[in-house]
Scaffold this motif. Structure first.
Motif, PDB file in Angstrom:
ATOM      1  N   GLY B 189      27.050  19.596  32.971  1.00  0.00           N
ATOM      2  CA  GLY B 189      28.101  19.189  33.898  1.00  0.00           C
ATOM      3  C   GLY B 189      27.928  17.751  34.350  1.00  0.00           C
ATOM      4  O   GLY B 189      28.888  16.995  34.502  1.00  0.00           O
ATOM      5  N   VAL B 193      30.366  14.262  34.824  1.00  0.00           N
ATOM      6  CA  VAL B 193      30.509  13.449  36.034  1.00  0.00           C
ATOM      7  C   VAL B 193      30.203  11.986  35.719  1.00  0.00           C
ATOM      8  O   VAL B 193      30.952  11.082  36.091  1.00  0.00           O
ATOM      9  N   SER B 311      35.028  20.206  39.671  1.00  0.00           N
ATOM     10  CA  SER B 311      34.911  20.396  38.234  1.00  0.00           C
ATOM     11  C   SER B 311      34.118  21.648  37.897  1.00  0.00           C
ATOM     12  O   SER B 311      34.083  22.076  36.760  1.00  0.00           O
ATOM     13  N   PHE B 313      30.955  21.607  38.227  1.00  0.00           N
ATOM     14  CA  PHE B 313      29.678  21.064  37.753  1.00  0.00           C
ATOM     15  C   PHE B 313      28.511  21.642  38.550  1.00  0.00           C
ATOM     16  O   PHE B 313      27.495  22.015  37.994  1.00  0.00           O
ATOM     17  N   ARG B 334      37.448  19.445  35.160  1.00  0.00           N
ATOM     18  CA  ARG B 334      37.120  20.871  35.133  1.00  0.00           C
ATOM     19  C   ARG B 334      37.183  21.433  33.714  1.00  0.00           C
ATOM     20  O   ARG B 334      36.381  22.272  33.344  1.00  0.00           O
ATOM     21  N   VAL B 337      33.983  20.191  31.894  1.00  0.00           N
ATOM     22  CA  VAL B 337      32.752  20.884  32.294  1.00  0.00           C
ATOM     23  C   VAL B 337      32.671  22.241  31.599  1.00  0.00           C
ATOM     24  O   VAL B 337      31.615  22.632  31.092  1.00  0.00           O
ATOM     25  N   ARG B 341      29.574  22.970  29.135  1.00  0.00           N
ATOM     26  CA  ARG B 341      28.672  24.080  29.419  1.00  0.00           C
ATOM     27  C   ARG B 341      28.792  25.164  28.349  1.00  0.00           C
ATOM     28  O   ARG B 341      27.802  25.781  27.963  1.00  0.00           O
TER      29      ARG B 341
END
Lengths: 153, 381
Positions: B189, B193, B311, B313, B334, B337, B341
């Protein structure tokens, strides 16, 4: 040090600010927005975790356990797949965060006085949810055991 | 077409030359992500274990000591101090030397022996909400286990037969991250960012800077077309964003041991779309911001805040208020992320992540169109 020179400088700074109305608005809005966002997002209570239940036992005990989970407010049972294999896509997509697997013969084991394992799967890709979710699940199962004991005793 | 490529190439060269001549900027785009990665990955942790616990045993009996042993034996609580007065709880909480206090009142053993329900006070330092909630859940579970054991003993003594009463035992498995490493959870995440900050911030100031330095007019009188200028401005930052992404992935894997389980090309495609969307956002800011300061703050507002908070995160998206969930769909972070992930931890590929990829594609297209319209209108004036 001259108070007049400092005052002039202050006046100049404000004049500059006034000529950029977007900047003033942003400077006023930013802190408020940050406060609201951080307040709502960081201090959030973890509740209503989307949960899948695989009930391979299909007995009154397993149904009571499900009710204990959904009644706690921490878990919301959104899916009830028939087999454990069906959990993989649900957790992969992030549709559910927690899964409860009640193995076949759970009630029989309990009646025989044995220890019956209950599978709890938490989505470890979200560490807040996995920590809180497994804590709550342990709590609910402990409560379930305690309730059963009181009923019998 | 040929001459267009030449002109775009000229802008790209110009941008790289700016970068090379401004070491601070180079520092900002290469060193900052590394520092952010290290700081965040080490500083943020949702791991809750070995919670420092202080025990105030006012009963001082064999029974109370057996109860305390429960806490000592658990890996969750770490009994760091024993005390005799309540004032020690305040002192320990204030000094942050304990987060949980277990207070066993005098008469605990007597009450239990009399067959009544004894009370134990568990005080939790609520200044860290996640740790507090988890501690609460565990201490409740621990107490229930203990009282169950007591009931069994009591039933044995009374000659009651509880052998027909089995117990359920939770077997908890943590998928995708069995050791529950915070870094595994955070770094995929974090990459998003950091990418959002670098790309939006830098493109947000790029066109404003041309105006501030008075080089805007030179660009306008050159044979350069609008679209060529935009592409030329975006290309170097796309490359730098990819370099940053490779850097973060490399560091995450080598230093923190984050697994890359899924399809790398899905991650690369997602990142490319996300970078385009972010660059588009940066250009929109650049087109509307009158000054560098404003551009910087706007970039912070629409890049950093949503990427950090909305998001998913670090903060679970399905737990935040619904109106904020809707707001989160307005920003590309979002989706990215989820992709990041999914690929890193869940071993996902195109089949699982196509909805997010589609959303990012739409987002990138819309942003690039809006920015070219805004920018075109501005230079037409």
């Amino acid at each position: 040090m001259s108070a007049r020179r400092i005052r002039l400088l202050i006046w100049k700074e404000f004049t500059q600010l006034r000529r950029d109305p977007l900047l003033i608005r942003l400077l006023l809005v930013m802190p408020v927005l940050q406060l609201i966002l951080f307040g709502y997002v960081v201090a959030v209570d973890i509740r209503n975790l989307a949960t899948a239940v695989v009930d391979l036992d299909q007995t009154s005990t397993s149904r009571k356990l499900e009710a204990a989970f959904s009644g706690s407010g921490y878990f919301t049972i959104t899916h009830t797949p028939a087999t454990e294999d069906d959990l993989r896509p649900l957790l992969d997509r992030g549709t559910v965060k927690v899964a409860l697997v009640i193995p076949e013969g759970t009630q029989d084991r309990l009646d025989r006085g044995e220890t019956a394992p209950i599978g709890i799967i938490v989505d470890g890709s979200d560490s807040q949810i996995s920590a809180v979710g497994s804590g709550y699940a342990s709590q609910i199962i402990a409560q379930f055991n305690a309730d059963r004991m009181t009923e019998q005793g | 077409m040929r001459s267009a490529l030449v002109r775009i190439g000229a802008i790209v060269r110009k941008e790289f030359r700016h970068l090379a001549r401004d070491p601070r900027m180079l520092l900002a785009v290469v060193i900052t992500p590394v520092i952010q990665l290290l700081l965040f990955a080490y500083a943020i942790s949702f791991d809750v274990e070995n919670v420092p616990t202080i025990v105030i045993d006012l009963d001082q009996t064999q029974t109370s000591r057996t109860y305390v042993e429960r806490y000592e034996a658990s890996t969750f609580f770490d009994v760091v101090a024993h005390g005799g007065t309540m004032a020690q709880v305040d002192a320990a909480f204030d000094a942050n030397s304990a987060r949980v206090a277990v207070v066993i009142p005098a008469g605990f053993a007597r009450t239990l022996a009399g067959g009544e329900a004894a009370q134990v006070a568990v005080l939790i330092d609520g200044s860290e909400p996640t740790a507090a909630k988890v501690s609460q859940a565990y201490s409740v579970a621990l107490n229930q286990l203990y009282s169950q054991q007591l009931t069994r003993q009591w039933a044995d003594q009374q000659g009651l037969d509880l052998s027909s009463l089995g117990t359920l035992e939770p077997r908890i498995r943590t998928w995708y991250n069995p050791e529950r490493k915070s870094s595994d959870f955070l770094i995929p995440g974090l990459m998003v960012v950091i990418l959002a900050i670098v790309t939006v911030q830098q493109t947000a100031v790029t066109l404003v800077r041309e105006r501030d330095q008075g080089t805007q007019e030179q660009l306008e009188v050159s044979p350069m077309r609008q679209i060529e200028l935009m592409i030329g401005k975006l290309l170097p930052w796309t490359l730098i964003a990819f370099a940053d992404m490779a850097l973060i992935t490399g560091l995450g894997r080598s230093i923190f041991g984050v697994p890359l389980r899924g399809d790398f090309w899905t991650l690369a495609l997602g990142s490319a779309l996300f970078v385009f969307a972010s660059l588009g956002m940066g250009l929109v800011i650049s087109a509307i911001a009158p000054s560098l300061d404003t551009a910087n703050i706007l970039a912070m507002l629409i890049a950093f805040l949503p990427a950090f908070l909305l998001s998913g995160f670090a903060f679970a998206l399905d737990q935040i208020p619904v109106f904020l969930q809707w707001v989160s769909y307005l920003f590309p972070a979002r989706f990215m992320v989820t992709i990041s992930r999914g690929v890193f931890l869940k071993g996902a590929g195109f089949m699982e992540l196509w909805p997010e990829l589609a959303a990012l594609t739409v987002y990138a297209l819309v942003m690039l169109v809006i920015s070219s319209v805004l920018y075109g209108r501005r230079s037409a004036r």
